[in-house]
Motif scaffolding. Structure first.
Motif, PDB file in Angstrom:
ATOM      1  N   LEU A 171      45.941  33.725  41.578  1.00  0.00           N
ATOM      2  CA  LEU A 171      44.726  33.849  40.305  1.00  0.00           C
ATOM      3  C   LEU A 171      45.046  35.141  39.568  1.00  0.00           C
ATOM      4  N   ALA A 172      44.331  34.901  38.200  1.00  0.00           N
ATOM      5  CA  ALA A 172      44.589  36.219  36.970  1.00  0.00           C
ATOM      6  C   ALA A 172      43.447  35.568  36.104  1.00  0.00           C
ATOM      7  N   HIS A 173      42.264  36.438  35.798  1.00  0.00           N
ATOM      8  CA  HIS A 173      41.675  36.300  34.357  1.00  0.00           C
ATOM      9  C   HIS A 173      41.281  37.877  33.828  1.00  0.00           C
ATOM     10  N   THR A 174      41.842  37.526  32.478  1.00  0.00           N
ATOM     11  CA  THR A 174      41.704  37.932  31.394  1.00  0.00           C
ATOM     12  C   THR A 174      40.480  37.391  30.867  1.00  0.00           C
ATOM     13  N   GLU A 175      39.461  39.096  30.444  1.00  0.00           N
ATOM     14  CA  GLU A 175      38.586  38.900  30.282  1.00  0.00           C
ATOM     15  C   GLU A 175      38.015  40.073  28.789  1.00  0.00           C
ATOM     16  N   ARG A 176      38.515  39.252  27.284  1.00  0.00           N
ATOM     17  CA  ARG A 176      37.775  40.870  26.505  1.00  0.00           C
ATOM     18  C   ARG A 176      39.271  41.739  26.359  1.00  0.00           C
ATOM     19  N   ASN A 177      39.144  43.181  26.614  1.00  0.00           N
ATOM     20  CA  ASN A 177      40.510  44.090  27.048  1.00  0.00           C
ATOM     21  C   ASN A 177      40.448  44.296  28.481  1.00  0.00           C
ATOM     22  N   VAL A 178      40.082  43.774  29.181  1.00  0.00           N
ATOM     23  CA  VAL A 178      40.314  43.760  30.930  1.00  0.00           C
ATOM     24  C   VAL A 178      41.184  41.866  31.355  1.00  0.00           C
ATOM     25  N   LYS A 179      41.862  42.248  32.171  1.00  0.00           N
ATOM     26  CA  LYS A 179      42.849  41.117  32.907  1.00  0.00           C
ATOM     27  C   LYS A 179      43.173  41.899  34.458  1.00  0.00           C
ATOM     28  N   PHE A 180      41.946  41.021  35.040  1.00  0.00           N
ATOM     29  CA  PHE A 180      42.366  40.938  36.614  1.00  0.00           C
ATOM     30  C   PHE A 180      42.834  39.725  37.147  1.00  0.00           C
ATOM     31  N   GLY A 181      42.894  40.583  38.428  1.00  0.00           N
ATOM     32  CA  GLY A 181      43.534  39.180  39.685  1.00  0.00           C
ATOM     33  C   GLY A 181      43.941  39.475  41.138  1.00  0.00           C
ATOM     34  N   VAL A 182      44.423  38.754  41.623  1.00  0.00           N
ATOM     35  CA  VAL A 182      45.146  38.846  43.362  1.00  0.00           C
ATOM     36  C   VAL A 182      46.043  37.329  43.780  1.00  0.00           C
ATOM     37  N   ASN A 183      46.906  37.992  44.384  1.00  0.00           N
ATOM     38  CA  ASN A 183      47.992  37.252  44.854  1.00  0.00           C
ATOM     39  C   ASN A 183      47.955  37.718  46.304  1.00  0.00           C
ATOM     40  N   LEU A 184      47.598  36.367  47.319  1.00  0.00           N
ATOM     41  CA  LEU A 184      47.004  36.325  48.418  1.00  0.00           C
ATOM     42  C   LEU A 184      48.657  35.231  49.433  1.00  0.00           C
ATOM     43  N   GLN A 208      54.761  34.718  65.087  1.00  0.00           N
ATOM     44  CA  GLN A 208      53.811  35.873  64.206  1.00  0.00           C
ATOM     45  C   GLN A 208      52.988  35.360  63.136  1.00  0.00           C
ATOM     46  N   LEU A 209      52.304  36.677  62.896  1.00  0.00           N
ATOM     47  CA  LEU A 209      51.021  36.482  62.193  1.00  0.00           C
ATOM     48  C   LEU A 209      51.617  37.193  60.566  1.00  0.00           C
ATOM     49  N   LYS A 210      51.703  36.916  59.497  1.00  0.00           N
ATOM     50  CA  LYS A 210      52.418  37.701  58.741  1.00  0.00           C
ATOM     51  C   LYS A 210      51.683  37.377  56.816  1.00  0.00           C
ATOM     52  N   SER A 211      50.943  38.066  56.337  1.00  0.00           N
ATOM     53  CA  SER A 211      49.505  38.245  55.376  1.00  0.00           C
ATOM     54  C   SER A 211      50.257  39.642  54.719  1.00  0.00           C
ATOM     55  N   THR A 212      50.566  39.159  53.191  1.00  0.00           N
ATOM     56  CA  THR A 212      50.762  39.622  52.056  1.00  0.00           C
ATOM     57  C   THR A 212      50.002  39.880  51.204  1.00  0.00           C
ATOM     58  N   GLY A 213      49.635  40.830  50.512  1.00  0.00           N
ATOM     59  CA  GLY A 213      48.565  40.618  48.826  1.00  0.00           C
ATOM     60  C   GLY A 213      48.477  41.669  48.304  1.00  0.00           C
ATOM     61  N   ASN A 214      47.900  41.153  46.661  1.00  0.00           N
ATOM     62  CA  ASN A 214      47.441  42.453  46.668  1.00  0.00           C
ATOM     63  C   ASN A 214      46.100  41.878  45.773  1.00  0.00           C
ATOM     64  N   VAL A 215      45.511  43.287  45.387  1.00  0.00           N
ATOM     65  CA  VAL A 215      44.822  42.623  43.947  1.00  0.00           C
ATOM     66  C   VAL A 215      44.704  43.456  42.901  1.00  0.00           C
ATOM     67  N   PHE A 216      44.994  43.629  41.450  1.00  0.00           N
ATOM     68  CA  PHE A 216      45.402  44.706  40.466  1.00  0.00           C
ATOM     69  C   PHE A 216      43.781  44.127  39.326  1.00  0.00           C
ATOM     70  N   VAL A 217      43.651  45.089  38.424  1.00  0.00           N
ATOM     71  CA  VAL A 217      42.970  44.794  37.484  1.00  0.00           C
ATOM     72  C   VAL A 217      43.724  45.643  35.846  1.00  0.00           C
ATOM     73  N   GLU A 218      44.121  45.922  34.906  1.00  0.00           N
ATOM     74  CA  GLU A 218      44.633  46.223  33.604  1.00  0.00           C
ATOM     75  C   GLU A 218      43.529  46.193  33.000  1.00  0.00           C
ATOM     76  N   TYR A 219      42.980  47.003  32.303  1.00  0.00           N
ATOM     77  CA  TYR A 219      41.859  47.967  31.123  1.00  0.00           C
ATOM     78  C   TYR A 219      42.679  48.062  30.290  1.00  0.00           C
ATOM     79  N   LYS A 220      42.559  47.761  28.853  1.00  0.00           N
ATOM     80  CA  LYS A 220      43.030  48.249  27.533  1.00  0.00           C
ATOM     81  C   LYS A 220      42.386  49.277  26.775  1.00  0.00           C
ATOM     82  N   ILE A 221      42.114  50.277  26.721  1.00  0.00           N
ATOM     83  CA  ILE A 221      41.103  50.836  26.721  1.00  0.00           C
ATOM     84  C   ILE A 221      40.879  51.153  24.894  1.00  0.00           C
ATOM     85  N   PRO A 222      39.667  51.321  24.588  1.00  0.00           N
ATOM     86  CA  PRO A 222      39.650  50.966  23.486  1.00  0.00           C
ATOM     87  C   PRO A 222      39.905  52.331  22.809  1.00  0.00           C
TER      88      PRO A 222
END
Length: 998
Positions: A343-356, A421-435
């Motif tokens: 999932l990824a979402h952009t709101e004005r100058n912020v983009k955040f998301g998760v990959n699971l 085997q049980l395997k899980s990978t994932g990450n969360v991220f935030v990108e912020y365009k500094i005004p």
């Protein structure tokens, strides 16, 4: 007067607007293919000027242009396009010529266009190979990129490959490349529980300019994977499925049938079993092909459903998959379930998301790569053809060879090994365009890789394996045994970065991108295992074990520990500069601190510098046949501290007993001076495109030197412990050449013929050894010698058979004198088990939606010690299954043969059993058909493709065995793929499938 002034004012305003209208303005837009796929890093130029801009990774661009100007869109991934500016937004829809993913290099921390990339990196288009019916992703990389040497080895479903990038860089440390998935480090060997159907791009980073940013983790190269992401637009659904069957390949190690074996025993081997004439008559009525009992045709199926879509703010991708593959050995196989949500979402100058992602696999396998008399893949070769697999009452048959042989059918069906085997990978991220500061972006990325593996093995009471343990083993397993283990690993990665992009100068001809990073990596692990004895109760699990007492002796063996417990803290930065999008310079620097090493040697620094020059953009370059020519060079250093355990600089202890009491003993002495292995690499590359990009290619030369190799020198026993400690000593060099070529032979509208090929040559040389030595013994039948490659064999050279007396002949150490006396002083360092030559090439034909492709892999220059052949030609094993070559054993003076007299002691450490590992393999053939748009539109679907493919259909080789790519499984003696034994045959399969998009 007023009217005149009004006219003047109106004329001035019109002139002012007209002047503004023709001034340069900011024009933005997006570049995409006809099916909506973004075209990243394309070049946009205002025609007739030096104003140039580069699109970003999503195909978005921004450039200064006037109304009426003509924008030229160019890229090696699509046809040139010109559009006249008519407004401030100009979107470009281009005709793609190759996948846009081929033009992007993903580094894990960002992305670069191939135009601006300076380092040595290869992009693997996963769409071309994802449908191959292989459970472990690393195996399908074979032959896909120059410098990427993949030895598939085992055909057992789920087994990982042996992956080496530009040669082995360590003797005792890890040589596995670093795997990065969506910015998170993933443990090698776990890809059988990860679904490659979710992968979108794969980049292989090879030189210092590409890998130095990873510092101490990147000595062995980096493989960067990104997973599929959603795109704005209506929701798209997809189904990918296939069914198939796997078959047994030909075994070129020919064994005697019943008639041949009885003739051999009675007339050549001296009747070792003492058969009477009546026995021979009775036994000759039985002629079993044990392959029919131990092997089978394995079924395979895989299914994946996925959905993706979103809007301008939010995008998503999700999938679920099921994979089920039976091995060609009975009762072996792999079942796997996977799910993913991005999932990824952009709101004005912020983009955040998760990959699971999450996966669960059930693996049932058998031992391979060993010499055990209990391994079914060994005993199926040693079987006597005149013995039955089953008795007349249906019970498992025994053998006159017992206890040095057991029934492989019983062992596979009744005992065997399971793992989950049980395997899980994932990450969360935030990108912020500094005004307030243009093009300054902060990014936070945190992710983890978790794996939990449970293994279970059973030896049932009454089976031949239990009886064998009672006869020649520990004896505790004679009443049955159960072994279970649990291993949990977690790796977390937290990365903070700040990136600034700037353009300046006339027409923004200078571009500078700088980034600074901090990163913290934590590795933890915990393991537990036990073996219980006395499986006397009616349950095939722990409930079947009786309580252990001092009287019955069923005391379980318990083990476990903390296989991983370390941290890595890093600070690093990069700077990428370009001038006129033609001259490029890249710098990187990194500082790493590892808890594995002593405080005084914990921190180290790495860095790289690279430069590139796009010669074909120069005004003086007037070679019409060459439309793209780029020179690049790089130099830098990386390091290695993997594969040496945790805290090796400290004195280490293990459990022991003394006088019947528990105690500790020293397992390794301390060495506070222990530090990193360091690898310095230089690389020169030339990229070119000829005849309007009908021919594309690259040529690279490289040299790398690893210093401070990890060795365990012996020390006096009086120092305590086992007399070893880990130290840095010795150097090793790898140098070579890599070539990649692509030809568009025919590029008509209705018919296309493409050829893609790559070749790599790597020369490995040991430059120095500890204590100024020039020679050391190494693994079984191998040695280390200065001036020779790693994994070189150490054998006496076999010179055939003396026709006069049937004795084996050998070459003395001088390589000329022939003798009949085997002498260890004549041992010689010979060829290596690592193939220096590797290549892959694909032919692809396309006619109106019908496509045929054939993919070959080639490997040459290495040797394999055929231990399987040694066991069926050994002079004291004439009582077991025997090689057909034994029928030609010397019996008569004057007989010309290469098989000595059967009563001569067989010497194993000779080149008699050393064979070339060269092969050419038809790795994959695929025939597919895609429905034309005229039909898919009527069916209201986006696309439908059906295909049939064959895997490993034929292999050209002279190795006497199943396959020259012998198992890469390492046994307790440290043997590896250089010594064959218990080989699981490669899967030869045929599959049918479809891809449906709607």
């Amino acid at each position: 007067m007023k009217r005149k002034n009004l006219r003047v004012l109106l004329s001035f305003v019109i002139a002012l607007f007209s002047f503004a209208f023709v001034q340069a303005q900011t024009v933005t837009g997006k570049i995409a293919s006809q099916n909506g796929e973004p075209q990243p890093f394309a070049t946009v130029q205002v025609k007739g000027t030096q104003t140039i801009a580069t699109a970003d990774a999503q195909g978005n661009y921004s450039i200064k242009a006037k109304q009426g100007d003509v924008l030229i869109f160019t890229s090696t991934s699509f046809e040139r396009l010109e559009i006249t500016v008519d407004g401030t937004v100009v979107n470009a829809t281009v005709v793609a010529t190759v996948s846009a993913l081929k033009e992007v290099v993903i580094t894990g921390y960002g992305a670069r266009s191939k135009r601006s990339n300076i380092g040595s990196a290869a992009t693997v288009v996963i769409d071309d190979i994802r449908t191959q019916p292989i459970a472990s992703f690393d195996q399908i990389l074979q032959g896909q990129a120059p410098g990427l040497n993949v030895k598939t080895g085992s055909g057992q479903p789920g087994r990982n490959a042996d992956v080496i990038i530009r040669g082995r860089t360590s003797v005792n440390g890890s040589v596995d490349p670093l795997y990065i998935v969506d910015g998170v480090e993933v443990r090698p060997g776990d890809f059988s529980t990860i679904n490659q159907g979710d992968f979108e791009s794969v980049s292989v980073l090879k030189d210092a300019a590409s890998t130095a940013i990873y510092g101490s983790r990147a000595a062995n190269g980096v493989i960067v994977v990104t997973t599929k992401k959603g795109r704005s637009g209506k929701v798209r659904f997809a189904y990918d499925g296939q069914f198939g069957i796997s078959m047994l390949p030909e075994n070129k190690l020919k064994l005697m049938n019943t008639a041949e074996k009885l003739d051999f025993e009675m007339n050549i081997a001296g009747n070792p079993w003492g058969w009477s004439a009546a026995d021979v008559t009775a036994l000759s009525q039985i002629n079993n092909n044990w392959n029919d009992f131990v092997f089978r045709d394995g079924k395979m199926q895989s299914h994946q459903v996925s959905a993706s879509g979103g809007n301008e703010k939010t995008t998503f991708y999700t999938s679920f998959s099921y994979f089920d593959q039976e091995g060609v050995t009975i009762n072996t196989g792999l079942k796997r379930y996977n799910g993913r949500l991005n999932l990824a979402h952009t709101e004005r100058n912020v983009k955040f998301g998760v990959n699971l992602s999450g996966g669960w696999s059930n693996f049932r396998g058998t031992f391979e790569g060993d010499q055990s008399v209990g391994s079914p893949l060994n005993t199926v070769l040693w079987v006597l053809p005149y013995e039955k697999a089953y008795n007349d009452d249906g019970t498992y048959a025994g053998s006159v060879q017992f206890p040095f042989w057991l029934n492989p059918v019983e062992e596979l069906l009744e005992n065997g090994d399971n793992s989950w085997q049980l395997k899980s990978t994932g990450n969360v991220f935030v990108e912020y365009k500094i005004p307030g500061i243009k093009n300054l972006t902060y990014r936070f990325n945190a992710g983890g890789d978790y794996s939990q593996t449970e293994a279970f093995a059973i030896t049932k009471k009454g089976t031949q394996a239990a009886e064998q343990n009672g006869a020649i083993g520990s004896g505790l397993s004679v009443d049955g045994a159960i072994a279970r283990s649990l291993d949990r690993r977690f790796r977390s990665t937290i990365t903070n970065s700040l990136t600034h992009k700037a353009s300046f100068g006339a027409n923004d001809e200078h571009e500078l991108t700088t980034s600074v990073y901090t990163e913290f990596i934590r590795r933890t692990g915990r393991s537990f295992n036990f073996t219980g004895f006395g499986l006397l109760l009616p349950f095939d699990n722990e409930a079947g074990l009786v309580a252990g007492t001092a009287t019955n002796g069923y005391i379980p063996i318990v083990g476990g520990g903390f296989p991983e417990n370390s941290s890595l803290l890093s600070y690093f930065g990069t700077a990428d500069y370009s001038f006129k999008n033609r001259y490029f310079v890249s710098l990187s620097g990194r500082t790493d601190g590892s808890s594995r090493l002593s405080p005084q040697n914990r921190w180290t620094q790495y860095g790289s510098i690279g430069a590139g020059w796009l010669v074909s953009d120069e005004s003086f370059f007037k070679v019409n046949a060459v439309n793209y020519l780029k020179l690049r060079a790089s130099f830098g250093a990386v390091g290695n501290q993997n594969g040496i355990g945790e805290f090796p600089y400290l004195q280490q202890y293990g459990r022991a007993t003394y006088g019947g009491q528990g105690t500790l003993n020293i397992t390794r002495l301390a060495n506070p001076d222990l530090t990193w292995e360091k690898r310095r690499t230089a690389n020169i590359g030339l990229d070119f495109e000829l005849l309007k990009s009908r021919i594309r290619g690259s040529v690279e030369l490289y040299q790398s030197v690893t210093t401070g190799l990890y060795f365990e020198p012996k020390v006096p026993a009086t120092s305590g412990g086992n007399g070893t400690f880990l130290s840095n000593a010795g150097d090793m060099e790898n140098k070579g050449v890599e070539v990649s070529l692509s030809f568009r032979i025919i590029d008509a509208k209705s018919f296309k013929w493409n050829i893609d090929a790559n070749y790599a040559y790597n020369k490995n040389t040991i430059k120095s050894l500890p204590d100024n030595q020039d020679f050391q013994l190494f693994k079984s039948f191998q040695a280390l010698q200065v001036g020779k490659p790693l994994n070189s064999f150490y054998l006496v050279q076999y010179a055939g058979v003396n026709p006069a007396n049937g004795n084996s002949q050998y070459l003395k150490a001088d390589g000329k004198t022939i003798t009949e006396d085997y002498d260890a002083n004549d041992l010689t360092v010979l060829g290596t088990s690592d193939a220096p030559h590797n290549a892959g090439f694909t032919n692809t034909f396309n006619f109106k939606g019908l496509e045929l492709s054939a993919f070959f892999v080639y490997s040459a220059g290495n040797y394999v010690y055929n231990n399987a052949r040694f066991n069926v030609e050994y002079y004291q094993y004439t009582t077991s299954g025997f090689a057909s070559s034994g029928l030609s054993a010397w019996t008569t003076p004057g007989q010309i043969t290469n098989f000595p007299r059967i009563d001569e002691a067989t010497q194993g450490q000779t080149t008699r059993f050393l064979e070339k590992g060269d092969f050419l393999r038809l790795r994959n053939v695929m025939l597919s058909y895609s429905l034309p748009k005229s039909i898919t539109q009527k069916l209201k679907i986006q696309g439908l493709r059906v295909f049939a493919q064959g895997q490993n259909l034929y292999t050209w080789h002279k190795f006497q065995g199943w396959d020259p790519e012998v198992s890469s499984i390492v046994d307790g003696d440290g043997n590896n793929a250089s010594v064959s034994g218990a080989q699981y045959p490669a899967l030869r399969s045929i599959n049918f499938g479809l891809n449906l998009n709607f």
